[in-house]
Design a protein around this motif. Structure first.
Motif, PDB file in Angstrom:
ATOM      1  N   VAL A   1      64.326 -20.576 -22.667  1.00  0.00           N
ATOM      2  CA  VAL A   1      64.698 -20.582 -21.668  1.00  0.00           C
ATOM      3  C   VAL A   1      65.900 -22.282 -22.050  1.00  0.00           C
ATOM      4  O   VAL A   1      66.917 -22.348 -21.503  1.00  0.00           O
ATOM      5  N   GLY A   2      65.434 -22.986 -22.284  1.00  0.00           N
ATOM      6  CA  GLY A   2      65.494 -24.242 -22.777  1.00  0.00           C
ATOM      7  C   GLY A   2      67.034 -24.123 -23.824  1.00  0.00           C
ATOM      8  O   GLY A   2      66.417 -23.443 -25.167  1.00  0.00           O
ATOM      9  N   SER A   3      67.930 -24.774 -23.307  1.00  0.00           N
ATOM     10  CA  SER A   3      69.193 -24.601 -24.152  1.00  0.00           C
ATOM     11  C   SER A   3      70.244 -25.828 -23.845  1.00  0.00           C
ATOM     12  O   SER A   3      69.929 -26.732 -23.336  1.00  0.00           O
TER      13      SER A   3
ATOM     14  N   ASN B   1      72.050 -20.166 -22.873  1.00  0.00           N
ATOM     15  CA  ASN B   1      72.837 -20.029 -23.058  1.00  0.00           C
ATOM     16  C   ASN B   1      73.880 -21.152 -24.244  1.00  0.00           C
ATOM     17  O   ASN B   1      73.394 -22.239 -24.545  1.00  0.00           O
TER      18      ASN B   1
ATOM     19  N   GLN C   1      63.388 -22.821 -33.520  1.00  0.00           N
ATOM     20  CA  GLN C   1      62.875 -22.300 -32.547  1.00  0.00           C
ATOM     21  C   GLN C   1      62.231 -20.723 -33.687  1.00  0.00           C
ATOM     22  O   GLN C   1      60.888 -20.453 -33.501  1.00  0.00           O
TER      23      GLN C   1
ATOM     24  N   GLY D   1      62.509 -26.746 -16.427  1.00  0.00           N
ATOM     25  CA  GLY D   1      64.085 -26.653 -15.521  1.00  0.00           C
ATOM     26  C   GLY D   1      64.300 -26.084 -14.745  1.00  0.00           C
ATOM     27  O   GLY D   1      63.183 -25.692 -14.021  1.00  0.00           O
ATOM     28  N   GLN D   2      65.653 -26.420 -14.053  1.00  0.00           N
ATOM     29  CA  GLN D   2      65.380 -25.343 -12.633  1.00  0.00           C
ATOM     30  C   GLN D   2      64.823 -23.925 -12.807  1.00  0.00           C
ATOM     31  O   GLN D   2      64.485 -22.927 -12.115  1.00  0.00           O
ATOM     32  N   ILE D   3      65.855 -23.233 -13.833  1.00  0.00           N
ATOM     33  CA  ILE D   3      64.881 -21.792 -13.981  1.00  0.00           C
ATOM     34  C   ILE D   3      63.697 -21.712 -14.582  1.00  0.00           C
ATOM     35  O   ILE D   3      62.863 -20.826 -13.922  1.00  0.00           O
TER      36      ILE D   3
ATOM     37  N   HIS E   1      77.444 -12.273 -22.866  1.00  0.00           N
ATOM     38  CA  HIS E   1      76.375 -12.791 -21.811  1.00  0.00           C
ATOM     39  C   HIS E   1      77.666 -13.947 -21.737  1.00  0.00           C
ATOM     40  O   HIS E   1      77.530 -14.778 -21.846  1.00  0.00           O
TER      41      HIS E   1
ATOM     42  N   ILE F   1      68.542 -26.182 -32.528  1.00  0.00           N
ATOM     43  CA  ILE F   1      67.251 -25.339 -31.389  1.00  0.00           C
ATOM     44  C   ILE F   1      66.582 -24.072 -31.874  1.00  0.00           C
ATOM     45  O   ILE F   1      65.786 -23.833 -31.989  1.00  0.00           O
TER      46      ILE F   1
ATOM     47  N   GLU G   1      58.756 -28.493 -23.763  1.00  0.00           N
ATOM     48  CA  GLU G   1      59.806 -29.189 -23.275  1.00  0.00           C
ATOM     49  C   GLU G   1      59.856 -29.618 -24.043  1.00  0.00           C
ATOM     50  O   GLU G   1      58.885 -30.304 -25.541  1.00  0.00           O
ATOM     51  N   ILE G   2      61.233 -30.648 -24.451  1.00  0.00           N
ATOM     52  CA  ILE G   2      61.163 -32.104 -25.368  1.00  0.00           C
ATOM     53  C   ILE G   2      60.337 -32.731 -25.207  1.00  0.00           C
ATOM     54  O   ILE G   2      59.809 -32.766 -24.223  1.00  0.00           O
TER      55      ILE G   2
ATOM     56  N   MET H   1      70.079 -11.675 -22.773  1.00  0.00           N
ATOM     57  CA  MET H   1      69.948 -11.634 -21.576  1.00  0.00           C
ATOM     58  C   MET H   1      71.290 -11.270 -20.950  1.00  0.00           C
ATOM     59  O   MET H   1      71.640 -11.826 -20.861  1.00  0.00           O
TER      60      MET H   1
ATOM     61  N   VAL I   1      67.340 -16.788 -22.932  1.00  0.00           N
ATOM     62  CA  VAL I   1      67.913 -16.899 -21.240  1.00  0.00           C
ATOM     63  C   VAL I   1      69.370 -18.129 -22.022  1.00  0.00           C
ATOM     64  O   VAL I   1      70.927 -18.132 -21.326  1.00  0.00           O
TER      65      VAL I   1
ATOM     66  N   GLY J   1      62.279 -25.453 -22.235  1.00  0.00           N
ATOM     67  CA  GLY J   1      63.059 -25.533 -21.322  1.00  0.00           C
ATOM     68  C   GLY J   1      61.512 -25.106 -19.615  1.00  0.00           C
ATOM     69  O   GLY J   1      62.314 -24.864 -18.608  1.00  0.00           O
TER      70      GLY J   1
HETATM   71  P1  NAI Z   1      67.849 -27.197 -17.168  1.00  0.00           P
HETATM   72  O1  NAI Z   1      69.085 -28.338 -17.669  1.00  0.00           O
HETATM   73  O2  NAI Z   1      68.022 -27.374 -15.459  1.00  0.00           O
HETATM   74  O3  NAI Z   1      66.489 -26.583 -17.977  1.00  0.00           O
HETATM   75  C1  NAI Z   1      66.872 -26.395 -18.602  1.00  0.00           C
HETATM   76  C2  NAI Z   1      65.608 -27.335 -19.499  1.00  0.00           C
HETATM   77  O4  NAI Z   1      65.319 -26.832 -21.226  1.00  0.00           O
HETATM   78  C3  NAI Z   1      65.291 -29.126 -19.748  1.00  0.00           C
HETATM   79  O5  NAI Z   1      63.880 -29.219 -18.494  1.00  0.00           O
HETATM   80  C4  NAI Z   1      65.512 -28.893 -21.099  1.00  0.00           C
HETATM   81  O6  NAI Z   1      64.326 -30.090 -21.250  1.00  0.00           O
HETATM   82  C5  NAI Z   1      64.846 -28.456 -21.640  1.00  0.00           C
HETATM   83  N1  NAI Z   1      64.794 -27.976 -22.663  1.00  0.00           N
HETATM   84  C6  NAI Z   1      66.057 -28.429 -23.366  1.00  0.00           C
HETATM   85  N2  NAI Z   1      66.301 -28.636 -24.882  1.00  0.00           N
HETATM   86  C7  NAI Z   1      64.751 -27.832 -24.887  1.00  0.00           C
HETATM   87  C8  NAI Z   1      64.436 -27.519 -26.429  1.00  0.00           C
HETATM   88  N3  NAI Z   1      65.186 -27.489 -27.774  1.00  0.00           N
HETATM   89  N4  NAI Z   1      63.261 -27.281 -26.259  1.00  0.00           N
HETATM   90  C9  NAI Z   1      62.391 -26.984 -25.148  1.00  0.00           C
HETATM   91  N5  NAI Z   1      63.045 -27.605 -23.912  1.00  0.00           N
HETATM   92  C10 NAI Z   1      64.004 -27.795 -24.211  1.00  0.00           C
HETATM   93  O7  NAI Z   1      68.405 -25.695 -16.961  1.00  0.00           O
HETATM   94  P2  NAI Z   1      68.957 -24.341 -16.376  1.00  0.00           P
HETATM   95  O8  NAI Z   1      69.489 -24.128 -15.273  1.00  0.00           O
HETATM   96  O9  NAI Z   1      66.761 -24.155 -16.034  1.00  0.00           O
HETATM   97  O10 NAI Z   1      69.398 -23.099 -17.442  1.00  0.00           O
HETATM   98  C11 NAI Z   1      68.296 -23.208 -18.786  1.00  0.00           C
HETATM   99  C12 NAI Z   1      69.281 -22.539 -18.973  1.00  0.00           C
HETATM  100  O11 NAI Z   1      69.968 -21.420 -19.246  1.00  0.00           O
HETATM  101  C13 NAI Z   1      71.060 -23.416 -19.258  1.00  0.00           C
HETATM  102  O12 NAI Z   1      71.255 -23.321 -21.512  1.00  0.00           O
HETATM  103  C14 NAI Z   1      71.727 -21.794 -19.057  1.00  0.00           C
HETATM  104  O13 NAI Z   1      73.234 -22.243 -19.382  1.00  0.00           O
HETATM  105  C15 NAI Z   1      70.824 -21.159 -19.326  1.00  0.00           C
HETATM  106  N6  NAI Z   1      71.751 -19.328 -18.242  1.00  0.00           N
HETATM  107  C16 NAI Z   1      71.888 -18.282 -18.928  1.00  0.00           C
HETATM  108  C17 NAI Z   1      71.668 -17.434 -17.672  1.00  0.00           C
HETATM  109  C18 NAI Z   1      72.069 -15.983 -18.077  1.00  0.00           C
HETATM  110  O14 NAI Z   1      72.116 -14.926 -17.900  1.00  0.00           O
HETATM  111  N7  NAI Z   1      72.132 -15.542 -19.194  1.00  0.00           N
HETATM  112  C19 NAI Z   1      72.083 -17.468 -16.408  1.00  0.00           C
HETATM  113  C20 NAI Z   1      71.942 -19.309 -16.135  1.00  0.00           C
HETATM  114  C21 NAI Z   1      71.692 -20.194 -16.786  1.00  0.00           C
END
Ligand code: NAI
Length: 327
Positions: A89-91, A133, A114, A14-16, A189, A110, A42-43, A157, A131, A11
């Protein structure tokens, strides 16, 4: 100088990812003397791969002395090759109106893929942090898909919940967040997590005694920490990213470099500690040394705490049961 280590991040565009990669590359995760090679996944989608290219251009433009290699991948079998650290991170988080079964099925696919890839190609000592969810259940799925790797190397996490709880306690007591010791977060979490400050101290003094307000604990503190993610989405229009990335850095740094006796929270597979069934990916208070975490044992669990732990455990077991047929 040290041999470079391989750090895989999924991921990555993505934003994280955007809040995470630059800090890994600058040495904040593994130390200012540890060169790193980033293996970014990335995908295959063209837009995602293009965005990843842009992030890589920016990483290059930082000229980080510790960043000795950057790779872009669209297949976990190459992204995880020989990786020493994997940050998943990506999910697919739950979207509006999405059924639970659908969410679990997508993530089941997924994280099975992985986990299998890690099993096949990663370093045999790889440290995995999930990370994305639902983080605990995704980590559980990956662990089950990687039978040749030690189960203990798969973690979820809970650190963001831990840091959120510490910050709320510092604000309530008017003390420095850095001085809070012996804080624990139990379970999933999710809003059911149980942030437990019964053992917490500041400068050796009991936080519970300092606050001395059980109603605040139940009616303000726990809901505030539990619903913090939703509060950030409501305020920002986007889910927490910088604080999530920060928590991921904290989790991996502490696991790799140690906590000097300080308690931190990690989601880890249970070995039966505190009555949690084996293999449940559960948030526990731990200390870390020599690259290993160790659960803080022997803590008294009172009636209210047991109720909270039962609730978050029931939720996790429900999720785990929901993915059994996918494993
Ligand atoms: P985002 O949507 O900005 O980025 C996620 C990225 O993952 C995207 O670029 C997407 O193309 C990529 N992705 C999706 N499936 C994939 C795969 N199979 N292989 C590789 N890349 C893949 O989301 P953001 O904000 O970066 O959040 C990522 C995840 O972290 C979400 O599931 C969010 O719910 C989770 N999260 C967990 C926290 C925790 O405390 N455990 C806290 C905040 C967010």
């Amino acid at each position: 100088s040290k041999t470079p280590v391989r750090v895989a991040v999924t991921g990555a565009a993505g934003q994280i990812g955007y809040a995470l990669l630059f800090r890994i590359a600058s040495g904040e995760m593994l130390g200012k003397d540890q060169p790193v090679i980033l293996q970014l996944l990335e995908i295959p989608d063209e837009k995602a791969q293009n965005a990843l290219k842009g992030v890589i251009m920016e990483l290059e433009d930082c000229a980080f002395p510790l960043l000795v290699g950057i790779e872009a991948h669209s297949d976990p079998m190459t992204a995880f090759k020989d990786t020493d650290y994997a940050l998943l991170v990506g999910s697919r988080p739950r979207g509006p109106g999405m059924e639970r079964a659908e969410l679990l099925a997508i993530n089941g696919a997924i994280f099975t893929t992985q986990g299998k890839a890690l099993n096949a190609v990663a370093s045999r000592n790889v440290k995995v942090l999930v990370v994305g969810n639902p983080a605990n259940t995704n980590a559980y799925i990956a662990m089950k898909a990687a039978p040749d790797l030690p189960a203990k190397n798969f973690t979820a996490m809970l650190r963001l919940d831990h840091n959120r709880a510490a910050s709320q306690l510092a604000a309530k007591t008017g003390k420095a967040v850095a001085d809070i010791e012996n804080l624990a977060v139990w379970g999933n979490h999710s809003p059911t997590m149980y942030a437990d400050y019964r053992f917490a101290t500041i400068g050796g003094a009991s936080v519970k005694d300092m606050i001395n307000d059980e109603a605040w604990n139940r009616d303000v503190f726990l809901p505030t920490v539990g619903k913090r993610g939703a509060a950030i989405i409501a305020a920002r229009g986007l889910s927490s990213a910088a604080s999530a990335a920060n928590a991921a850095i904290d989790h991996m740094r502490d696991w790799a470099l140690g906590t000097n006796g300080k308690w931190v929270t990690m989601g880890i597979p249970s070995n039966g500690e505190y009555g949690i069934p084996k293999e449940v990916m559960f948030g526990y208070p731990v200390t870390c040394a020599n690259g290993e975490y160790k659960i803080v044992e022997g803590l008294a669990i009172d009636e209210f705490s047991q109720e909270c732990i039962n609730k978050t455990l029931a939720e996790l077991q429900g999720e785990q049961d929901g993915v059994k047929h996918l494993l």
